[in-house]
Motif scaffolding. Structure first.
Motif, PDB file in Angstrom:
ATOM      1  N   GLN A 213      26.798  47.979  41.400  1.00 55.30           N
ATOM      2  CA  GLN A 213      27.660  47.068  42.895  1.00 55.30           C
ATOM      3  C   GLN A 213      29.124  48.705  43.014  1.00 55.30           C
ATOM      4  OE1 GLN A 213      29.319  44.418  40.669  1.00 55.30           O
ATOM      5  NE2 GLN A 213      28.271  42.871  41.539  1.00 55.30           N
ATOM      6  N   ALA A 302      40.894  43.456  47.714  1.00 53.56           N
ATOM      7  CA  ALA A 302      39.292  44.072  46.755  1.00 53.56           C
ATOM      8  C   ALA A 302      38.429  42.929  47.781  1.00 53.56           C
ATOM      9  CB  ALA A 302      39.881  43.519  45.475  1.00 53.56           C
ATOM     10  N   PHE A 303      37.162  44.126  46.849  1.00 56.47           N
ATOM     11  CA  PHE A 303      35.456  43.231  47.718  1.00 56.47           C
ATOM     12  C   PHE A 303      34.416  43.924  46.325  1.00 56.47           C
ATOM     13  CE2 PHE A 303      37.056  47.456  49.829  1.00 56.47           C
ATOM     14  CZ  PHE A 303      35.388  48.210  48.966  1.00 56.47           C
TER      15      PHE A 303
HETATM   16  N1  DAH Z   1      32.795  40.134  41.451  1.00 58.98           N
HETATM   17  C1  DAH Z   1      31.689  39.956  42.547  1.00 58.98           C
HETATM   18  C2  DAH Z   1      30.461  39.512  42.670  1.00 58.98           C
HETATM   19  O1  DAH Z   1      29.485  40.260  41.149  1.00 58.98           O
HETATM   20  C3  DAH Z   1      32.166  40.656  43.834  1.00 58.98           C
HETATM   21  C4  DAH Z   1      33.481  40.261  44.232  1.00 58.98           C
HETATM   22  C5  DAH Z   1      34.178  39.259  44.692  1.00 58.98           C
HETATM   23  C6  DAH Z   1      34.880  41.915  44.081  1.00 58.98           C
HETATM   24  C7  DAH Z   1      35.085  39.435  45.673  1.00 58.98           C
HETATM   25  C8  DAH Z   1      35.590  41.894  44.313  1.00 58.98           C
HETATM   26  C9  DAH Z   1      36.209  40.319  45.180  1.00 58.98           C
HETATM   27  O2  DAH Z   1      37.002  42.277  44.097  1.00 58.98           O
HETATM   28  O3  DAH Z   1      37.735  40.537  45.980  1.00 58.98           O
HETATM   29  O4  DAH Z   1      30.235  38.713  42.614  1.00 58.98           O
END
Ligand code: DAH
Length: 336
Positions: A213, A302-303
């Motif tokens: 990721q 965040a993403f």
């Molecule tokens: N951690 C989530 C996952 O593994 C992905 C994610 C979603 C990260 C939204 C983020 C966020 O920082 O804001 O599915």
């Protein structure tokens, strides 16, 4: 006469034949048409009749000695140079093709993602693959009974019955690196955090127990949802081309509020599908509180995106397992 022959014999025996130059000198001195051996035979005429047989025999011995010494030394020299310069025996032979490596498709996809976010002003951070429950779940606002903590999804490395000591897990996502960053640094923060994550899932063409990721975090005063969406659209255009078809849908994550997911259209006008490429949202104030960031003063977005999915789309790979088997026939197709 016999003395002369003996002397020649001694000269031949003492001659040092350690290299090609000496060999040639030896040949010229003793074995050539005007060499000393032939010259010696010319003296036969002056040898008294009764001695001719003995002298002739001695001369012949010297001749054979010289020739043998020459032949043996020549053979030895040839075989030793062959060993040293074996590959040059025949310089007209084609060279063996040399193996050139290539970057793994995951590395190539990750490099592209990094380049895009570096251009947008993000820096790169990382965190450990072995995490504690606090960073992986609690600080990210996962309620204690959240199903993601279930043994089904998480590889527990140490599961403790004592509520005061933390479980150790293989991180299930890169979001815990956000927590580490906010604990260690003061805003403004603008980082991406690439890394490997692990889930206790059945291995199929579409899912694997490990994948990659890239997490993103932007924290400052007055960060807005508009900036989040603008950043993600910018990413999609740089990654998939300016004519990329995308959509943003509301979603849910414990650590963001509101939350969204982004899909890109994969395929042609009449055949294709929406594929989710990332989750994102505005950082939940509970997450700020858990890390000591002033949630009255700061906001942030965040993403998190899957690198494997992006690499598979980009290169038309239909089985995620290929990315981890390191079959050279597969990897050789990604030479750039
Ligand atoms: N951690 C989530 C996952 O593994 C992905 C994610 C979603 C990260 C939204 C983020 C966020 O920082 O804001 O599915």
């Amino acid at each position: 006469m016999i003395d002369k022959i003996e002397q020649l014999k001694k000269e031949i025996q003492d001659f040092n034949l350690s290299g090609n130059d000496e060999l040639e000198a030896f040949r010229l001195k003793f074995l050539s048409r005007n060499g000393e051996v032939q010259e010696m035979f010319k003296l036969m005429g002056s040898v008294p009749k009764q001695e001719k047989a003995a002298v002739g025999k001695a001369m012949n011995e010297v001749k054979v000695l010289a020739q043998n010494k020459f032949d043996t030394a020549k053979k030895e020299l040839e075989s030793s140079t062959k060993k040293e310069f074996g590959a040059l025996d025949d310089i007209t032979l084609p060279v063996e093709p040399s193996f050139t490596g290539s970057f793994h498709p995951l590395t190539q996809a990750l490099d592209e993602i990094k380049q895009i976010f570096l251009r947008l002003g993000f820096n790169i951070a990382d965190g450990p693959e072995l995490e504690d429950d606090f960073h992986n779940f609690t600080a990210l606002n996962f309620p204690p009974d959240h199903p993601a903590r279930d043994m089904q999804d998480t590889f527990f490395v140490r599961k403790s019955d004592d509520p005061k000591s933390d479980d150790l897990v293989l991180r299930t996502h890169t979001s815990p690196v956000q927590i580490r960053l906010m604990k260690e640094q003061k805003p403004p923060l603008r980082s991406i955090m690439p890394g490997r994550v692990f889930r206790n899932e059945a291995v199929t063409a579409k899912s694997y127990f490990q994948f990659n990721q890239v997490e993103g975090l932007y924290v400052d005063e007055h960060v807005t949802m508009g900036e989040l969406i603008e950043t993600l659209v910018m990413f999609a255009r740089l990654m998939y081309g300016s004519d990329v078809k995308y959509r943003v849908r509301p979603s849910f994550f414990p650590f963001t509020e509101p939350s969204l997911e982004m899909d890109v259209w994969w395929g042609s006008e009449n055949g294709g599908q929406w594929l989710e490429i990332l989750g994102a949202g505005m950082v939940d104030p509970n997450v700020f509180d858990a890390t000591g960031v002033d949630s009255e003063k700061y906001t942030g977005f965040a993403f998190g995106m899957g690198v494997d999915r992006i690499a598979m789309l980009r290169y038309g790979i239909d089985d995620i397992r290929l990315l981890y088997e390191n079959d050279i026939r597969f990897l050789n197709q990604f030479k750039s």
